[in-house]
Design a protein around this motif. Structure first.
Motif, PDB file in Angstrom:
ATOM      1  N   ALA A  29       0.833  -1.204   0.000  1.00  0.00           N
ATOM      2  CA  ALA A  29       0.000   0.000   0.000  1.00  0.00           C
ATOM      3  C   ALA A  29       0.865   1.251   0.000  1.00  0.00           C
ATOM      4  N   LYS A  30       1.942   1.217   0.792  1.00  0.00           N
ATOM      5  CA  LYS A  30       2.845   2.368   0.816  1.00  0.00           C
ATOM      6  C   LYS A  30       3.486   2.586  -0.551  1.00  0.00           C
ATOM      7  N   ALA A  31       3.849   1.484  -1.200  1.00  0.00           N
ATOM      8  CA  ALA A  31       4.464   1.612  -2.527  1.00  0.00           C
ATOM      9  C   ALA A  31       3.474   2.216  -3.525  1.00  0.00           C
ATOM     10  N   ARG A  32       2.212   1.769  -3.463  1.00  0.00           N
ATOM     11  CA  ARG A  32       1.203   2.319  -4.368  1.00  0.00           C
ATOM     12  C   ARG A  32       0.978   3.802  -4.105  1.00  0.00           C
ATOM     13  N   MET A  33       0.911   4.166  -2.829  1.00  0.00           N
ATOM     14  CA  MET A  33       0.733   5.576  -2.488  1.00  0.00           C
ATOM     15  C   MET A  33       1.899   6.418  -2.986  1.00  0.00           C
ATOM     16  N   ALA A  34       3.108   5.856  -2.847  1.00  0.00           N
ATOM     17  CA  ALA A  34       4.281   6.592  -3.325  1.00  0.00           C
ATOM     18  C   ALA A  34       4.214   6.785  -4.841  1.00  0.00           C
ATOM     19  N   GLU A  35       3.794   5.741  -5.553  1.00  0.00           N
ATOM     20  CA  GLU A  35       3.674   5.864  -7.010  1.00  0.00           C
ATOM     21  C   GLU A  35       2.629   6.907  -7.396  1.00  0.00           C
ATOM     22  N   GLU A  36       1.473   6.888  -6.704  1.00  0.00           N
ATOM     23  CA  GLU A  36       0.428   7.870  -7.005  1.00  0.00           C
ATOM     24  C   GLU A  36       0.905   9.290  -6.721  1.00  0.00           C
ATOM     25  N   LEU A  37       1.624   9.449  -5.598  1.00  0.00           N
ATOM     26  CA  LEU A  37       2.147  10.782  -5.276  1.00  0.00           C
ATOM     27  C   LEU A  37       3.136  11.253  -6.334  1.00  0.00           C
ATOM     28  N   ALA A  38       3.967  10.322  -6.808  1.00  0.00           N
ATOM     29  CA  ALA A  38       4.938  10.691  -7.838  1.00  0.00           C
ATOM     30  C   ALA A  38       4.223  11.100  -9.128  1.00  0.00           C
ATOM     31  N   LYS A  39       3.170  10.335  -9.500  1.00  0.00           N
ATOM     32  CA  LYS A  39       2.417  10.676 -10.707  1.00  0.00           C
ATOM     33  C   LYS A  39       1.755  12.034 -10.571  1.00  0.00           C
ATOM     34  N   ARG A  40       1.148  12.272  -9.415  1.00  0.00           N
ATOM     35  CA  ARG A  40       0.490  13.564  -9.205  1.00  0.00           C
ATOM     36  C   ARG A  40       1.494  14.712  -9.259  1.00  0.00           C
ATOM     37  N   LYS A  41       2.658  14.461  -8.696  1.00  0.00           N
ATOM     38  CA  LYS A  41       3.695  15.492  -8.714  1.00  0.00           C
ATOM     39  C   LYS A  41       4.113  15.810 -10.147  1.00  0.00           C
ATOM     40  N   VAL A  42       4.259  14.742 -10.957  1.00  0.00           N
ATOM     41  CA  VAL A  42       4.643  14.946 -12.363  1.00  0.00           C
ATOM     42  C   VAL A  42       3.547  15.710 -13.106  1.00  0.00           C
ATOM     43  N   GLN A  43       2.284  15.324 -12.873  1.00  0.00           N
ATOM     44  CA  GLN A  43       1.177  16.013 -13.532  1.00  0.00           C
ATOM     45  C   GLN A  43       1.111  17.480 -13.122  1.00  0.00           C
ATOM     46  N   LEU A  44       1.335  17.732 -11.824  1.00  0.00           N
ATOM     47  CA  LEU A  44       1.304  19.114 -11.340  1.00  0.00           C
ATOM     48  C   LEU A  44       2.421  19.940 -11.972  1.00  0.00           C
ATOM     49  N   GLU A  45       3.601  19.346 -12.065  1.00  0.00           N
ATOM     50  CA  GLU A  45       4.712  20.063 -12.696  1.00  0.00           C
ATOM     51  C   GLU A  45       4.417  20.338 -14.169  1.00  0.00           C
ATOM     52  N   GLU A  46       3.796  19.355 -14.854  1.00  0.00           N
ATOM     53  CA  GLU A  46       3.459  19.550 -16.268  1.00  0.00           C
ATOM     54  C   GLU A  46       2.422  20.664 -16.433  1.00  0.00           C
ATOM     55  N   ALA A  47       1.413  20.682 -15.549  1.00  0.00           N
ATOM     56  CA  ALA A  47       0.400  21.732 -15.622  1.00  0.00           C
ATOM     57  C   ALA A  47       1.007  23.098 -15.348  1.00  0.00           C
ATOM     58  N   GLN A  48       1.909  23.162 -14.377  1.00  0.00           N
ATOM     59  CA  GLN A  48       2.564  24.436 -14.086  1.00  0.00           C
ATOM     60  C   GLN A  48       3.403  24.911 -15.265  1.00  0.00           C
ATOM     61  N   ARG A  49       4.067  23.964 -15.918  1.00  0.00           N
ATOM     62  CA  ARG A  49       4.894  24.331 -17.067  1.00  0.00           C
ATOM     63  C   ARG A  49       4.023  24.869 -18.216  1.00  0.00           C
ATOM     64  N   LYS A  50       2.878  24.187 -18.478  1.00  0.00           N
ATOM     65  CA  LYS A  50       1.977  24.645 -19.535  1.00  0.00           C
ATOM     66  C   LYS A  50       1.400  26.016 -19.211  1.00  0.00           C
ATOM     67  N   GLN A  51       1.022  26.215 -17.937  1.00  0.00           N
ATOM     68  CA  GLN A  51       0.478  27.507 -17.538  1.00  0.00           C
ATOM     69  C   GLN A  51       1.514  28.615 -17.697  1.00  0.00           C
ATOM     70  N   ALA A  52       2.768  28.279 -17.384  1.00  0.00           N
ATOM     71  CA  ALA A  52       3.833  29.269 -17.547  1.00  0.00           C
ATOM     72  C   ALA A  52       4.016  29.630 -19.020  1.00  0.00           C
ATOM     73  N   GLU A  53       3.927  28.613 -19.904  1.00  0.00           N
ATOM     74  CA  GLU A  53       4.043  28.894 -21.337  1.00  0.00           C
ATOM     75  C   GLU A  53       2.888  29.768 -21.820  1.00  0.00           C
ATOM     76  N   ILE A  54       1.671  29.467 -21.337  1.00  0.00           N
ATOM     77  CA  ILE A  54       0.508  30.274 -21.743  1.00  0.00           C
ATOM     78  C   ILE A  54       0.664  31.713 -21.275  1.00  0.00           C
ATOM     79  N   ASP A  55       1.111  31.882 -20.033  1.00  0.00           N
ATOM     80  CA  ASP A  55       1.311  33.240 -19.515  1.00  0.00           C
ATOM     81  C   ASP A  55       2.369  33.984 -20.317  1.00  0.00           C
ATOM     82  N   MET A  56       3.401  33.255 -20.712  1.00  0.00           N
ATOM     83  CA  MET A  56       4.460  33.890 -21.495  1.00  0.00           C
ATOM     84  C   MET A  56       3.930  34.346 -22.858  1.00  0.00           C
ATOM     85  N   ARG A  57       3.118  33.489 -23.486  1.00  0.00           N
ATOM     86  CA  ARG A  57       2.551  33.863 -24.787  1.00  0.00           C
ATOM     87  C   ARG A  57       1.613  35.056 -24.656  1.00  0.00           C
TER      88      ARG A  57
END
Length: 251
Positions: A29-57
């Motif tokens: 269960a801990k391993a699954r939670m760690a994987e989900e947290l890692a995925k969410r972190k990656v998704q959040l970073e991707e969303a932040q990067r896209k938002q930064a690009e939109i703001d720049m444009r």
């Protein structure tokens, strides 16, 4: 070893196996939670990067628009009053152009009418000979126009015929058969006609008038009418001779 000791040892083994299973489940269960947290972190970073690009444009577009507006302000800005004045001038110019176009069309129409129908003749003070010449000219013009009209109508008919022939050829080449329009005929029409005929005969027989016998009596059957001598017999001849002698004696 007694039976109680054996039971105790088996319980310890069972409890130890349960502890091991629970520890493994917790680790999974801990391993699954760690994987989900890692995925969410990656998704959040991707969303932040896209938002930064939109703001720049957006910032780039805003900057470009500001530069363009600054250039326009330097060249000169169209105020509402200037726009209104320019709109009025354009409308005035369009009205003048429309009026000129209408005048040009009227002149062209007048010219074509004069060419086809001729100029109006001045009949004031014209004698009989001049009137006859004018009428002959108009008659010739009418004959020519009628001939041109007939030629044009014939040409139009020939073109329509050619177009129809070409359409049929194209349809034949494409393999399309145009179904002709058929007249709708009721299949019960003959039956209804026979029934109506029989009904008419029946009504004719019922509607015959009763005829009186006196209408068809011969004039010989009238008792009040005197019969001729040849049909009266010898007694009637004697009576007529006696009556004639009596009339002569009286006379």
């Amino acid at each position: 070893m007694s039976s109680s000791e054996e039971e105790y040892s088996s319980e310890e083994e069972y409890s130890s196996s349960e502890d091991e299973d629970s520890s493994e489940d917790e680790e999974a269960a801990k391993a699954r939670m760690a994987e989900e947290l890692a995925k969410r972190k990656v998704q959040l970073e991707e969303a932040q990067r896209k938002q930064a690009e939109i703001d720049m444009r957006k910032a780039e577009v805003r900057k470009r628009l500001e530069e363009q507006s600054a250039k326009k302000q330097k060249k000169g800005f169209m105020t509402p009053e200037r726009k209104k004045k320019l709109r009025m001038l354009l409308r005035k110019k369009a009205a003048e152009e429309l009026k000129k176009e209408q005048e040009r069309k009227a002149q062209e129409r007048r010219r074509i009418i004069d060419e086809r129908c001729g100029v109006a003749k001045n009949l004031d003070g014209a004698n009989e000979a001049e009137l006859q010449t004018i009428l002959r000219e108009f008659h010739k013009r009418i004959i020519g126009l009628e001939g041109d009209k007939w030629d044009l109508e014939y040409e139009i008919k020939m073109r329509d015929y050619q177009i129809n022939e070409l359409n049929t050829q194209v349809n034949d080449l494409r393999g399309k058969f145009i179904k002709p329009t058929l007249k709708k005929v009721s299949k019960y029409e003959n039956k209804f006609a026979k029934l109506q005929k029989k009904a008419a005969e029946f009504n004719f027989k019922n509607q015959l008038k009763t005829v009186k016998k006196k209408e068809f009596e011969m004039p010989e059957d009238d008792p009040n009418k005197t019969k001729p001598e040849w049909a009266a017999g010898p007694d009637a001849v004697k009576k007529t001779e006696g009556d004639a002698l009596a009339e002569e004696a009286v006379a």
